[in-house]
Design a protein around this motif. Sequence first.
Motif, PDB file in Angstrom:
ATOM      1  N   LEU A   1      -2.787   4.008  -6.918  1.00 33.84           N
ATOM      2  CA  LEU A   1      -4.050   3.265  -7.363  1.00 33.84           C
ATOM      3  C   LEU A   1      -4.393   2.488  -7.128  1.00 33.84           C
ATOM      4  CD1 LEU A   1      -6.556   6.426  -8.299  1.00 33.84           C
ATOM      5  CD2 LEU A   1      -5.256   6.632  -6.189  1.00 33.84           C
ATOM      6  N   PHE A   2      -4.541   1.826  -8.363  1.00 34.01           N
ATOM      7  CA  PHE A   2      -4.529   0.357  -8.330  1.00 34.01           C
ATOM      8  C   PHE A   2      -3.977  -0.673  -7.575  1.00 34.01           C
ATOM      9  CE2 PHE A   2      -4.055  -2.730 -10.385  1.00 34.01           C
ATOM     10  CZ  PHE A   2      -4.701  -3.883 -11.467  1.00 34.01           C
ATOM     11  N   ILE A   3      -3.249  -0.175  -7.405  1.00 31.30           N
ATOM     12  CA  ILE A   3      -2.302  -0.685  -6.072  1.00 31.30           C
ATOM     13  C   ILE A   3      -2.732  -0.310  -5.016  1.00 31.30           C
ATOM     14  CG2 ILE A   3       0.316  -0.778  -5.090  1.00 31.30           C
ATOM     15  CD1 ILE A   3       1.566  -0.644  -7.206  1.00 31.30           C
ATOM     16  N   MET A   4      -3.464   1.153  -4.493  1.00 29.57           N
ATOM     17  CA  MET A   4      -3.126   1.004  -3.470  1.00 29.57           C
ATOM     18  C   MET A   4      -5.026   0.028  -2.640  1.00 29.57           C
ATOM     19  SD  MET A   4      -2.786   4.659  -3.190  1.00 29.57           S
ATOM     20  CE  MET A   4      -3.894   5.211  -1.800  1.00 29.57           C
ATOM     21  N   ALA A   5      -5.856  -0.091  -4.077  1.00 32.30           N
ATOM     22  CA  ALA A   5      -7.156  -0.547  -4.354  1.00 32.30           C
ATOM     23  C   ALA A   5      -7.438  -1.818  -4.515  1.00 32.30           C
ATOM     24  CB  ALA A   5      -7.652   0.161  -5.028  1.00 32.30           C
ATOM     25  N   GLY A   6      -6.039  -2.851  -4.825  1.00 32.98           N
ATOM     26  CA  GLY A   6      -5.968  -4.476  -4.521  1.00 32.98           C
ATOM     27  C   GLY A   6      -5.421  -4.397  -3.111  1.00 32.98           C
ATOM     28  N   THR A   7      -4.619  -3.714  -2.749  1.00 31.75           N
ATOM     29  CA  THR A   7      -4.407  -4.142  -1.077  1.00 31.75           C
ATOM     30  C   THR A   7      -5.069  -3.694  -0.056  1.00 31.75           C
ATOM     31  OG1 THR A   7      -2.505  -2.329  -0.713  1.00 31.75           O
ATOM     32  CG2 THR A   7      -1.691  -3.772  -1.890  1.00 31.75           C
ATOM     33  N   TRP A   8      -6.311  -3.063  -0.570  1.00 32.88           N
ATOM     34  CA  TRP A   8      -6.949  -2.712   0.683  1.00 32.88           C
ATOM     35  C   TRP A   8      -8.028  -4.236   0.325  1.00 32.88           C
ATOM     36  CZ3 TRP A   8      -7.610   0.818   4.223  1.00 32.88           C
ATOM     37  CH2 TRP A   8      -8.496   1.035   4.746  1.00 32.88           C
ATOM     38  N   LEU A   9      -8.123  -4.346  -1.034  1.00 33.90           N
ATOM     39  CA  LEU A   9      -9.045  -5.092  -1.185  1.00 33.90           C
ATOM     40  C   LEU A   9      -8.413  -6.811  -0.554  1.00 33.90           C
ATOM     41  CD1 LEU A   9     -11.119  -3.932  -4.068  1.00 33.90           C
ATOM     42  CD2 LEU A   9     -12.075  -3.839  -1.498  1.00 33.90           C
ATOM     43  N   ASN A  10      -7.343  -6.452  -0.614  1.00 33.26           N
ATOM     44  CA  ASN A  10      -6.304  -8.456  -0.289  1.00 33.26           C
ATOM     45  C   ASN A  10      -6.261  -8.272  -1.410  1.00 33.26           C
ATOM     46  OD1 ASN A  10      -4.823  -9.784   0.920  1.00 33.26           O
ATOM     47  ND2 ASN A  10      -6.365 -10.526   2.152  1.00 33.26           N
ATOM     48  N   ILE A  11      -6.267  -8.426  -2.290  1.00 35.32           N
ATOM     49  CA  ILE A  11      -6.228  -8.552  -3.491  1.00 35.32           C
ATOM     50  C   ILE A  11      -4.933  -7.582  -4.039  1.00 35.32           C
ATOM     51  CG2 ILE A  11      -6.976  -9.030  -6.018  1.00 35.32           C
ATOM     52  CD1 ILE A  11      -9.482  -7.990  -5.266  1.00 35.32           C
ATOM     53  N   ARG A  12      -2.925  -8.940  -4.577  1.00 38.35           N
ATOM     54  CA  ARG A  12      -2.384  -8.703  -4.936  1.00 38.35           C
ATOM     55  C   ARG A  12      -2.146  -8.314  -6.832  1.00 38.35           C
ATOM     56  NH1 ARG A  12       2.792  -8.980  -3.674  1.00 38.35           N
ATOM     57  NH2 ARG A  12       4.470  -8.804  -5.037  1.00 38.35           N
ATOM     58  N   PRO A  13      -1.835  -7.423  -6.398  1.00 39.09           N
ATOM     59  CA  PRO A  13      -2.110  -6.697  -8.377  1.00 39.09           C
ATOM     60  C   PRO A  13      -1.541  -7.395  -9.400  1.00 39.09           C
ATOM     61  CG  PRO A  13      -2.265  -4.817  -6.588  1.00 39.09           C
ATOM     62  CD  PRO A  13      -1.789  -5.863  -6.056  1.00 39.09           C
ATOM     63  N   PHE A  14       0.056  -7.791  -8.918  1.00 40.07           N
ATOM     64  CA  PHE A  14       0.994  -8.053 -10.261  1.00 40.07           C
ATOM     65  C   PHE A  14       1.148  -9.897  -9.169  1.00 40.07           C
ATOM     66  CE2 PHE A  14       1.359  -4.069  -9.857  1.00 40.07           C
ATOM     67  CZ  PHE A  14       1.475  -3.247 -10.717  1.00 40.07           C
TER      68      PHE A  14
ATOM     69  N   LEU B   1      -0.035  10.723 -15.143  1.00 41.60           N
ATOM     70  CA  LEU B   1      -0.760  10.165 -14.475  1.00 41.60           C
ATOM     71  C   LEU B   1      -0.902   8.693 -14.620  1.00 41.60           C
ATOM     72  CD1 LEU B   1      -3.212  12.371 -17.718  1.00 41.60           C
ATOM     73  CD2 LEU B   1      -3.533  11.961 -15.512  1.00 41.60           C
ATOM     74  N   GLY B   2      -0.046   7.735 -15.173  1.00 40.19           N
ATOM     75  CA  GLY B   2       0.822   6.480 -15.308  1.00 40.19           C
ATOM     76  C   GLY B   2       0.630   6.178 -13.478  1.00 40.19           C
ATOM     77  N   SER B   3       1.761   6.985 -13.001  1.00 39.62           N
ATOM     78  CA  SER B   3       1.859   7.315 -11.868  1.00 39.62           C
ATOM     79  C   SER B   3       1.251   7.509 -10.912  1.00 39.62           C
ATOM     80  CB  SER B   3       3.735   7.830 -11.606  1.00 39.62           C
ATOM     81  OG  SER B   3       3.848   7.726 -10.116  1.00 39.62           O
ATOM     82  N   ILE B   4       0.214   7.837 -11.106  1.00 40.30           N
ATOM     83  CA  ILE B   4      -0.813   8.114 -10.511  1.00 40.30           C
ATOM     84  C   ILE B   4      -1.663   6.943 -10.277  1.00 40.30           C
ATOM     85  CG2 ILE B   4      -3.112   9.753 -10.179  1.00 40.30           C
ATOM     86  CD1 ILE B   4      -1.004  11.656 -10.594  1.00 40.30           C
ATOM     87  N   GLY B   5      -2.187   6.583 -12.107  1.00 41.36           N
ATOM     88  CA  GLY B   5      -3.344   5.596 -11.941  1.00 41.36           C
ATOM     89  C   GLY B   5      -2.944   4.530 -11.796  1.00 41.36           C
ATOM     90  N   LEU B   6      -1.776   4.077 -11.439  1.00 33.91           N
ATOM     91  CA  LEU B   6      -1.162   2.757 -11.155  1.00 33.91           C
ATOM     92  C   LEU B   6      -0.685   2.211  -9.740  1.00 33.91           C
ATOM     93  CD1 LEU B   6       0.234   0.014 -11.821  1.00 33.91           C
ATOM     94  CD2 LEU B   6       2.519   0.700 -12.058  1.00 33.91           C
TER      95      LEU B   6
ATOM     96  N   PHE C   1       0.503  -1.220  -0.302  1.00 35.70           N
ATOM     97  CA  PHE C   1       0.238   0.301  -0.255  1.00 35.70           C
ATOM     98  C   PHE C   1       1.544   0.986   0.582  1.00 35.70           C
ATOM     99  CE2 PHE C   1      -2.777   3.324   2.012  1.00 35.70           C
ATOM    100  CZ  PHE C   1      -3.968   2.446   0.840  1.00 35.70           C
ATOM    101  N   ALA C   2       1.951   0.980   0.636  1.00 41.68           N
ATOM    102  CA  ALA C   2       3.278   2.347   0.573  1.00 41.68           C
ATOM    103  C   ALA C   2       3.562   2.877  -0.765  1.00 41.68           C
ATOM    104  CB  ALA C   2       4.026   2.214   1.544  1.00 41.68           C
ATOM    105  N   VAL C   3       4.277   1.766  -1.467  1.00 45.03           N
ATOM    106  CA  VAL C   3       4.116   1.772  -2.304  1.00 45.03           C
ATOM    107  C   VAL C   3       3.392   2.142  -3.473  1.00 45.03           C
ATOM    108  CG1 VAL C   3       5.065   0.871  -4.808  1.00 45.03           C
ATOM    109  CG2 VAL C   3       5.970  -0.097  -2.441  1.00 45.03           C
ATOM    110  N   GLY C   4       1.966   2.006  -3.327  1.00 42.10           N
ATOM    111  CA  GLY C   4       1.030   2.835  -4.246  1.00 42.10           C
ATOM    112  C   GLY C   4       0.820   3.739  -3.557  1.00 42.10           C
ATOM    113  N   LEU C   5       1.276   4.575  -2.435  1.00 40.35           N
ATOM    114  CA  LEU C   5       0.897   5.554  -2.349  1.00 40.35           C
ATOM    115  C   LEU C   5       2.136   6.462  -2.671  1.00 40.35           C
ATOM    116  CD1 LEU C   5      -0.615   7.492  -0.276  1.00 40.35           C
ATOM    117  CD2 LEU C   5       0.254   7.068   1.717  1.00 40.35           C
ATOM    118  N   MET C   6       3.035   5.712  -2.573  1.00 40.24           N
ATOM    119  CA  MET C   6       4.814   6.554  -2.929  1.00 40.24           C
ATOM    120  C   MET C   6       4.030   7.577  -4.916  1.00 40.24           C
ATOM    121  SD  MET C   6       8.687   4.880  -3.438  1.00 40.24           S
ATOM    122  CE  MET C   6       7.845   3.666  -4.280  1.00 40.24           C
ATOM    123  N   LEU C   7       3.759   6.520  -5.506  1.00 44.73           N
ATOM    124  CA  LEU C   7       3.649   6.139  -7.075  1.00 44.73           C
ATOM    125  C   LEU C   7       2.623   7.405  -7.139  1.00 44.73           C
ATOM    126  CD1 LEU C   7       3.321   2.723  -7.704  1.00 44.73           C
ATOM    127  CD2 LEU C   7       4.860   4.147  -8.503  1.00 44.73           C
TER     128      LEU C   7
END
Length: 235
Positions: free
Chosen positions: A222-235, A215-220, A82-88
Motif C-alpha cells: 500500500l505504501f508503494i502504491m500510494a507513493g507511485t500514485w502521488l508520484n513520490i518514489r518510496p525508496f 501484514l508487512g507485505s500488505i502495508g509495504l 504500482f504493479a509491484v505494490g499491488l502484487m505485495l
Amino acid sequence: MPDVDALTFLTLGVLLGARHALDADHLAAVTAILSREPCLKTSGLIGLAWGVGHTLTVVGVGLVLIAFEVTVPPPLARAVEFAVGLMLVGLGLSLAVRMIRDGWHAHEHEHGGTRHWHAHRHRETTDHEHDHWMRLSARPLLVGMCHGLAGTATLALLVASAVSSFGGAALYMVAFGLGSVLGMILIAMVVSLALVMSAGLGRQAQTALQGLAGLGSIGLGLFIMAGTWLNIRPF
C-alpha cells in the motif's frame, strides 16, 4: 592473465546484486511466500526461482534498453512500481487466506480461574503435502520477474553510463543477476529457518510471525502504491 579491473568490476556487480536482494519489497514478497508453508527443504528452491525470474527480466529488458539506447517513459515506470505494490498486497492477502484455510483459529480457555486465548490449526503438519517443485517455483519466479522489471530501467541507465561496450554491459548485468540469485537463496533459507524455529516456541509464535509477514507485505504494498500514485518514489 585476466584483466584485474574487469574482475573487480564483475565482482562489484555480484556484490551489488546480492545487496539488491535485500531491498524491502523483495524481502516482503519472499517472506510472504515462504510463510505460506515454512520448510527448509524448499526455501532454497523458492529463493532460486525468485532470483532466476529477477535475472531474466533484468538482463533481457536491460540489454534491449541499452542496445537501442531507449529509456522507459516515467508513466510506464510508475505503472510497473504500482504493479509491484499491488502484487505485495496480493501476496499478503493470499497468506491470510492460506492461514484461515489451514484452520487457524483461537479458543478461549480457563485454567485456575485465569482465562486466556489459545491459537491452533486443524492441520498440524503439512510435510507430506508439499507441492511439486514446478508449482512451488512458479509463484516466486513470476514475483522475481515483476521485481526485475521494476528496477531494470534505473539499472540500465547506470550500466550504460559506466560501460562503453555492449558486451561489458551484458557481463555486468549477468554478474548482477547472479549476485541477486545467490543473495536471495541465502535470505530465503534464513527466513525459512526463523519460521521453522518459531514453531518450537509454540504455534502462537509461528502464527504471529506469519501474521506479521502478511501484514508487512500488505502495508509495504500500500505504501508503494500510494507513493507511485502521488508520484513520490518510496525508496
